[in-house]
Structure formats: C-alpha cells, structure tokens
Write an enzyme that holds these catalytic residues in place. Structure first.
Site, PDB file in Angstrom:
ATOM      1  N   HIS A 192      -1.619   1.291   7.413  1.00 59.15           N
ATOM      2  CA  HIS A 192      -2.237   0.991   5.995  1.00 59.15           C
ATOM      3  C   HIS A 192      -1.827   2.546   5.247  1.00 59.15           C
ATOM      4  CE1 HIS A 192      -3.928  -0.208   2.402  1.00 59.15           C
ATOM      5  NE2 HIS A 192      -5.328   0.586   2.516  1.00 59.15           N
ATOM      6  N   CYS A 226       0.624  -1.138  -0.246  1.00 63.41           N
ATOM      7  CA  CYS A 226      -0.152  -0.122  -0.059  1.00 63.41           C
ATOM      8  C   CYS A 226       0.924   1.162  -0.024  1.00 63.41           C
ATOM      9  CB  CYS A 226      -0.910  -0.080   1.144  1.00 63.41           C
ATOM     10  SG  CYS A 226      -0.250  -0.209   2.681  1.00 63.41           S
ATOM     11  N   ASN A 254      -8.320   4.426  -2.063  1.00 63.89           N
ATOM     12  CA  ASN A 254      -7.846   3.077  -1.221  1.00 63.89           C
ATOM     13  C   ASN A 254      -7.353   2.403  -2.528  1.00 63.89           C
ATOM     14  OD1 ASN A 254      -7.060   1.384   0.578  1.00 63.89           O
ATOM     15  ND2 ASN A 254      -9.074   0.580   1.051  1.00 63.89           N
TER      16      ASN A 254
END
Length: 358
Positions: free
Chosen positions: A305, A163, A325
């Site tokens: 994240h 990520c 995202n």
C-alpha cells in the site's frame, strides 16, 4: 447394598450436572447475527438480498469479530491501536489484499533499489555518536504539517488500486503549498489515466515509477477541477484543453530507505515536508484508531500500500507517525492512521519518497 450404592452414585452424578452445568464456551452466534444485520445496513452492502453470498460474508464477518477481540485484548495502554468494524470487515484477508491493496508492490520496488535517485540511510549510532546525540536537540518533538495548512482533505480511492497515485499527488499538493502558500487539489485521475513507466491505473503502480515518469516526461499535474476523479482507468485526456490554470511539474525527487535510520526520516519530515511511503497495510483491515505498535510486519516483501506521512509526535505517550490514508474519512481516525516510531513498523521506512515542485 449394591443397588443402594448404584442409586446413590447416579443421584450424585445427576446433581453435579444440575448444579454445575457444563459449558464449552460462550454462545456468541446470536449476538454476531445482530451485529451483522446492523453492519449490512450501515454500509449498504449489495449482497443483502443474495442468501448465498450473505452467508459467506457472515462467516468472514465472524472471523473479523474474533480477530478484533484478540487485538483489543492485546492493548497495552489507552493510546494503543484499537480495532472494530469497518467497511472491510466482511472480507477475507486474501480478498482484502487483492481488492484494496497492491500485492505486487515488493516486485515493483526492487527495481528502484539501485537507481540514481535511491539512497540507503544508515544509523549514526556506530559511526558518529556525537551527531546522533545532538540531533534530537535540534528537532521539534512534534511536527504536523496539517497545522501549517498545507495538507488537502482525505480522499477515498474506493476499489481503484491507485494508492500510489493518491499518495504521490498529495505530497505534490503539500510541497506546492509550502513553496508558494497556495493549497490546490491536484488531479489523481490524470495519473491513473496517463502515467506510464510500468504503472497501470487502478490495476496498480508505485510511487517511485510515477515520480520518475513525471520528471523525465516533464508532464504537468493539473488541478482536479480540470481532470476530475472517476476512480476508473480511462483514456488519457492530456491532449485536451485544461483552461487557464497552469499545472505543476516535478523538479526533483528521492526514493529512500530509512529502515535503519528513522531519525533521518523525522528530520526530512520536519525540515523538508510530507513524504509518500510504501507500507504493509494488511493488518489495518479493522483499524479504528490509536497507535499501531505491533503485529504489523515491516519486511520489504510485505509492502502492499502507499500513504502520505504528514508529521510525527515524539511527545506522545507512544511516539508515532501521522499517516494520511486514502480510504475515506470514515476509516481510522477521520482518515488518519498512527504508527509507532522505531522498529520499521508496517514497513514504514522501507521506501519513502520526497519531492520538490517547479
């Protein structure tokens, strides 16, 4: 008379059980089984023919159902976050953290706090009330970089824990488009394979370490068409020819904390561009849409994240950030998540990076 009394008592007690059945709670198991059967088919789960794993997944699935019911019961308005079944609903919280998130992000993040590129923004409330009162007047109530055509489509990282690379590259794409009007899809895979400075591909990394490496090494980020996404860590291929299309380089970057100054974060978004941010996404496992307002720990130690913030909306019933995202367009609201402004929800303001490109 004694036997009549006994008979009468037994009759009354029996009638009570007939007229008013005793229930210890609703029987949801049958409905849960139906939902799980449909769920396994919808997401094409590999364990459908493995009885042992199927049963274990069903237990985790039922825990998710009860959590979904609880969270939806706490909604304060139609705009509040709502929850339902996602591709992650058959995971335990521990498994979701280990397989989808980056558990060691706080340890990675601490080393950047005293770096030259780190800034600690402070609230202006106690130091400069006049500027604080004027600032909202100069700021648009809503700003969404997607409307400017500088945000690439939502990607899907799959089981690759990169990520940090997705969010950073996405910001670089946006900043390039803001600079010269050309929106290009850049290579995340190049970062997964090649980035050093404590980054380990699909096994984890962090935004600030990646940006620091890119700046110091002067490595170019090439287009995805030259270095395609595989979602697996492989040998770095930077020594190969990448065609005629040049890459881009990082000119400068910051790694800031806006924990006590989210107004400054809004200013950065509106006047400079999208940013990459470390967040706590543990409570997003069953998120479907709406604005997250609570039950999302914002402490630095809970970061796990990384995402791209592409705008905000203070004109909405619940003022919120617009979050891009990297879990695919089927997750959340077409790949997007909304987090309430103020209170450092989900740790959104703990570690935020902006950048410029050459």
């Amino acid at each position: 008379m004694e036997w009549r009394t006994v008979a009468y008592t037994v009759l009354i007690v029996s009638l009570c059980f007939l007229v008013i059945p005793i229930r210890v709670g609703p029987d949801t198991n049958t409905e849960d089984i139906k939902l799980f059967t449909s769920y396994v088919t919808r997401y094409n789960k590999s364990y459908r023919n493995d009885p042992a794993e199927y049963e274990e997944r069903f237990k985790r699935f039922k825990r998710s159902l009860r959590y979904i019911e609880k969270m939806n019961g706490l909604r304060s308005s139609q705009e509040s976050a709502y929850y339902g079944l996602t591709a992650y609903s058959d995971m335990s919280e521990e498994e979701f953290l280990a397989q989808t998130l980056v558990p060691d992000l706080p340890v990675r993040g601490v080393k950047h706090v005293n770096a030259s590129y780190h800034r600690q923004h402070r609230s202006k409330q106690s130091t400069d009330r006049s500027k604080r009162s004027l600032q909202p007047l100069n700021m648009p109530l809503k700003f969404d970089w997607r409307e400017k055509g500088v945000v690439t489509p939502v990607r899907e990282q799959g089981s690759c824990g990169a990520c940090w690379a997705f969010s950073t590259v996405q910001v670089a794409e946006s900043m390039l488009a803001i600079k010269n009007g050309t929106l290009r899809t850049l290579s995340v895979q190049e970062m997964i394979d090649c980035a050093r400075n404590g980054n380990f591909g699909c096994e984890g990394g962090d935004i600030c370490s990646l940006l620091s490496w890119l700046l110091v090494s002067k490595v170019e980020i090439f287009q995805e068409s030259s270095y395609p996404l595989t979602r697996q860590t492989s040998m770095c291929k930077l020594n190969k020819t990448f065609g005629k299309a040049p890459g881009i380089r990082i000119k400068d970057f910051t790694c800031d904390s806006f924990r006590d100054a989210e107004d400054d974060l809004l200013v950065t978004l509106a006047t400079h561009g999208p940013v990459a941010a470390a967040v706590n996404a543990l409570s997003w496992q069953n998120y479907l849409g709406g604005v997250i307002q609570y039950h999302c720990d914002g402490s630095f130690d809970s970061l796990n994240h990384a995402v791209q913030i592409v705008g905000y909306d203070k004109s909405a019933t619940i003022p919120h950030y617009i979050i891009k995202n990297s879990w695919g367009s089927r997750f959340g609201d077409k790949g997007y998540i909304y987090i309430g402004i103020g209170g450092n929800l989900c740790g959104i303001a703990n570690q935020v990076s902006s950048l410029d490109v050459l």
